[in-house]
Motif scaffolding. Structure first.
Motif, mmCIF file in Angstrom:
data_model
loop_
_atom_site.group_PDB
_atom_site.id
_atom_site.type_symbol
_atom_site.label_atom_id
_atom_site.label_comp_id
_atom_site.label_asym_id
_atom_site.label_seq_id
_atom_site.Cartn_x
_atom_site.Cartn_y
_atom_site.Cartn_z
ATOM 1 N N ALA A 148 35.267 32.115 38.472
ATOM 2 C CA ALA A 148 36.385 31.336 37.949
ATOM 3 C C ALA A 148 36.213 29.848 38.241
ATOM 4 O O ALA A 148 36.500 28.998 37.380
ATOM 5 N N LYS A 149 35.731 29.519 39.416
ATOM 6 C CA LYS A 149 35.525 28.111 39.761
ATOM 7 C C LYS A 149 34.420 27.486 38.917
ATOM 8 O O LYS A 149 34.438 26.283 38.638
ATOM 9 N N ARG A 150 33.460 28.305 38.520
ATOM 10 C CA ARG A 150 32.355 27.805 37.713
ATOM 11 C C ARG A 150 32.740 27.673 36.237
ATOM 12 O O ARG A 150 32.231 26.804 35.535
ATOM 13 N N ALA B 111 44.377 23.845 37.891
ATOM 14 C CA ALA B 111 44.962 22.846 38.788
ATOM 15 C C ALA B 111 45.653 23.470 39.988
ATOM 16 O O ALA B 111 45.692 22.885 41.069
ATOM 17 N N ASP B 112 46.192 24.672 39.825
ATOM 18 C CA ASP B 112 46.948 25.314 40.907
ATOM 19 C C ASP B 112 46.066 26.057 41.903
ATOM 20 O O ASP B 112 46.571 26.752 42.783
ATOM 21 N N GLY B 113 44.750 25.946 41.779
ATOM 22 C CA GLY B 113 43.855 26.641 42.686
ATOM 23 C C GLY B 113 43.396 27.965 42.108
ATOM 24 O O GLY B 113 43.702 28.306 40.956
ATOM 25 N N TYR B 114 42.688 28.744 42.927
ATOM 26 C CA TYR B 114 42.044 29.952 42.420
ATOM 27 C C TYR B 114 42.516 31.212 43.141
ATOM 28 O O TYR B 114 41.741 32.140 43.352
ATOM 29 N N SER C 216 47.216 32.456 40.536
ATOM 30 C CA SER C 216 46.918 31.266 39.720
ATOM 31 C C SER C 216 46.009 31.605 38.557
ATOM 32 O O SER C 216 46.223 31.148 37.424
ATOM 33 N N ILE C 217 44.987 32.411 38.799
ATOM 34 C CA ILE C 217 44.062 32.768 37.724
ATOM 35 C C ILE C 217 44.752 33.677 36.712
ATOM 36 O O ILE C 217 44.537 33.549 35.504
ATOM 37 N N CYS C 218 45.601 34.577 37.188
ATOM 38 C CA CYS C 218 46.370 35.412 36.260
ATOM 39 C C CYS C 218 47.241 34.537 35.366
ATOM 40 O O CYS C 218 47.340 34.768 34.154
ATOM 41 N N GLY C 219 47.881 33.532 35.965
ATOM 42 C CA GLY C 219 48.694 32.618 35.174
ATOM 43 C C GLY C 219 47.874 31.874 34.135
ATOM 44 O O GLY C 219 48.319 31.670 33.002
ATOM 45 N N HIS C 220 46.678 31.468 34.524
ATOM 46 C CA HIS C 220 45.790 30.746 33.608
ATOM 47 C C HIS C 220 45.446 31.598 32.387
ATOM 48 O O HIS C 220 45.383 31.090 31.256
ATOM 49 N N PHE C 221 45.225 32.887 32.597
ATOM 50 C CA PHE C 221 44.840 33.777 31.501
ATOM 51 C C PHE C 221 46.031 34.490 30.863
ATOM 52 O O PHE C 221 45.855 35.303 29.948
ATOM 53 N N GLY C 222 47.240 34.207 31.335
ATOM 54 C CA GLY C 222 48.412 34.857 30.771
ATOM 55 C C GLY C 222 48.519 36.327 31.131
ATOM 56 O O GLY C 222 49.069 37.128 30.365
ATOM 57 N N ILE C 223 48.002 36.698 32.302
ATOM 58 C CA ILE C 223 48.053 38.091 32.764
ATOM 59 C C ILE C 223 49.341 38.302 33.556
ATOM 60 O O ILE C 223 49.599 37.599 34.529
ATOM 61 N N GLU C 224 50.134 39.253 33.140
ATOM 62 C CA GLU C 224 51.417 39.522 33.792
ATOM 63 C C GLU C 224 51.208 40.196 35.147
ATOM 64 O O GLU C 224 50.423 41.134 35.262
#
Length: 290
Positions: A241-243, A248-251, A255-263
């Motif tokens: 994910a970092k690559r 902006a909210d970190g990893y 945060s990653i679920c939010g980035h991808f729209g995963i509930e």
């Protein structure tokens, strides 16, 4: 005294450490820290290390009078009859040091080439996650979770509460919902739990979120119960994910679920976190064009 060495880490992380420690040489930091601050800094390093490596050494009340942690390396700490040693895990194909030489390496490369010839460009894997009484090296596993994936689909799962032999801290109870009473009534003994877990994982590639944390605890439990540790290839969704993303909210998992729209319906339970990590990994594979 705490000593931290960083290799190939983001400049932002290096600069961040100077708030608590002295940089006596490039990538070498020393200072006196409380255990709470030390553990917090180490978690911060692991969350932001990128593709780099980090080693932390500090004084401890054990036979060696020291302890250490390693992140982002094929070398991992291991306990051998109370003595802390370092073990080198079998390298993955993507490792720059993955070279022909030993019979195991040659056999592993042959296996991968055979899979590619069969057109299997979506390897099967198992997602793993654990819950513990804390992040320190002397904490205990209280839950194990694993999710088997075949051709991108869930085909099986494993979940077990683990009796840990110590009270579960209140903050962990609040975070996970796992109580002393629940472990006593539904938990199984550690040796049985790790046996069932390793049998379920088999020889699969293991995928996890900050998987080095899980692997460290699992290896110690294997050592304590006299079981051969899993030598499976591992994949860390944080590092991918970092690559491949800029969040902006970190990893963190959330945060990653939010980035991808995963509930997120439930978090901080092993099997539920496995399901979230699985969905994240499949999204990241799409980005990578796998």
């Amino acid at each position: 005294m705490v000593v931290i060495t960083l290799t190939s880490c983001p400049a932002k992380l290096r600069g961040d450490l100077t708030r608590w420690l002295f940089e006596i040489d490039t990538g070498v930091y020393v200072g006196n820290l409380s255990a709470r601050v030390r553990d917090g800094i180490w978690q911060r390093i692991c969350d932001n290390i990128g593709s780099g490596r980090a080693v932390m050494t500090y004084a401890a009340a054990n036979e060696q009078k020291l302890d250490f942690r390693i992140c982002g390396s094929e070398w991992i700490p291991t306990d051998h009859d109370g003595i802390k040693l370092v073990k080198r895990m079998f390298p993955s194909e993507s490792d720059s040091k993955y070279k022909a030489g030993s019979k195991n390496v040659i056999r592993h490369k042959t296996h991968l080439e055979q899979r590619k010839r069969k057109g299997d460009d979506t390897p099967d894997y198992t997602v793993i996650d654990i819950e513990t009484t804390g992040i320190k090296t002397d904490e205990r596993i209280i839950e194990l979770g694993a999710l088997r994936i075949r051709s991108g689909k869930e085909t099986g799962s494993f979940s077990a509460l683990v009796k840990c032999g110590k009270p579960v801290p209140k903050e962990i109870m609040k975070l996970t919902g796992i109580t002393d009473e629940l472990l006593e009534s539904e938990g199984i003994e550690p040796d049985r739990a790790i046996q069932l877990f390793t049998e379920f994982c088999g020889n699969d590639t293991l995928v996890g979120h900050n998987i080095s944390f899980d692997i460290g605890f699992l290896q110690r439990l294997c050592n304590e119960t006299g079981r051969t540790f899993l030598r499976n290839r591992t994949i860390d969704t944080i590092r991918i994910a970092k690559r491949k993303t800029d969040i902006a909210d970190g990893y963190s998992l959330a945060s990653i679920c939010g980035h991808f729209g995963i509930e997120i319906k439930t978090q901080h339970r092993a099997i539920e976190d496995c399901k979230l990590t699985y969905r994240i990994f499949e999204k990241l594979k799409e980005i990578e064009g796998e």
